[in-house]
Scaffold this motif. Structure first.
Motif, PDB file in Angstrom:
ATOM      1  N   UNK A 109      18.801   5.392  -4.737  1.00 18.49           N
ATOM      2  CA  UNK A 109      19.216   5.525  -6.284  1.00 18.49           C
ATOM      3  C   UNK A 109      19.552   6.836  -6.379  1.00 18.49           C
ATOM      4  N   UNK A 110      18.996   7.567  -5.978  1.00 19.23           N
ATOM      5  CA  UNK A 110      18.530   8.798  -7.593  1.00 19.23           C
ATOM      6  C   UNK A 110      20.271   9.914  -6.319  1.00 19.23           C
ATOM      7  N   UNK A 111      20.299   9.359  -5.150  1.00 23.36           N
ATOM      8  CA  UNK A 111      21.378  10.051  -4.552  1.00 23.36           C
ATOM      9  C   UNK A 111      22.995   9.349  -4.977  1.00 23.36           C
ATOM     10  N   UNK A 112      22.808   8.110  -5.254  1.00 22.25           N
ATOM     11  CA  UNK A 112      23.984   7.849  -5.814  1.00 22.25           C
ATOM     12  C   UNK A 112      23.927   7.655  -7.044  1.00 22.25           C
ATOM     13  N   UNK A 113      23.080   8.073  -7.975  1.00 24.91           N
ATOM     14  CA  UNK A 113      23.367   8.766  -9.190  1.00 24.91           C
ATOM     15  C   UNK A 113      23.931  10.155  -9.381  1.00 24.91           C
ATOM     16  N   UNK A 114      23.045  10.719  -8.583  1.00 23.39           N
ATOM     17  CA  UNK A 114      23.606  12.282  -8.460  1.00 23.39           C
ATOM     18  C   UNK A 114      24.747  12.472  -8.294  1.00 23.39           C
ATOM     19  N   UNK A 115      25.752  11.148  -6.850  1.00 17.15           N
ATOM     20  CA  UNK A 115      26.986  11.287  -6.483  1.00 17.15           C
ATOM     21  C   UNK A 115      28.131  10.924  -7.454  1.00 17.15           C
ATOM     22  N   UNK A 116      27.002  10.098  -8.917  1.00 18.92           N
ATOM     23  CA  UNK A 116      28.046   9.752 -10.047  1.00 18.92           C
ATOM     24  C   UNK A 116      28.066  10.290 -10.557  1.00 18.92           C
TER      25      UNK A 116
END
Length: 79
Positions: A20-27
């Motif tokens: 979830x943290x990686x996806x939020x960072x990418x977004x």
């Protein structure tokens, strides 16, 4: 509860949080890139609006090249 099962549940939870943290960072990165492009394009539009008809604007940066003819005939127009 078995200690192996508990360890697997904890590891799964940590993995899910990391995903979830990686996806939020990418977004957030993608949104910032879109915003930078919008600001760049807005600045280009404002510079073109200030030019008289018949002018040409050429800009080159490390990742793009823009050439705009202001008020001229389109190169594909029939004459």
């Amino acid at each position: 509860m078995d200690s192996t099962l508990t360890a697997m549940i904890v590891a799964g939870g940590i993995s899910l949080i990391g995903l979830c943290a990686r996806l939020m960072y990418k977004a957030a990165q993608d949104r910032a890139e879109v915003r930078r492009a919008e600001v760049t394009q807005q600045g280009l539009s404002e510079r073109v609006r200030s030019l008289p008809p018949g002018s040409r604007l050429s800009e080159r940066s490390s990742d793009r090249f823009v050439e705009i003819s202001v008020g001229g005939a389109a190169p594909y127009a029939e004459r």
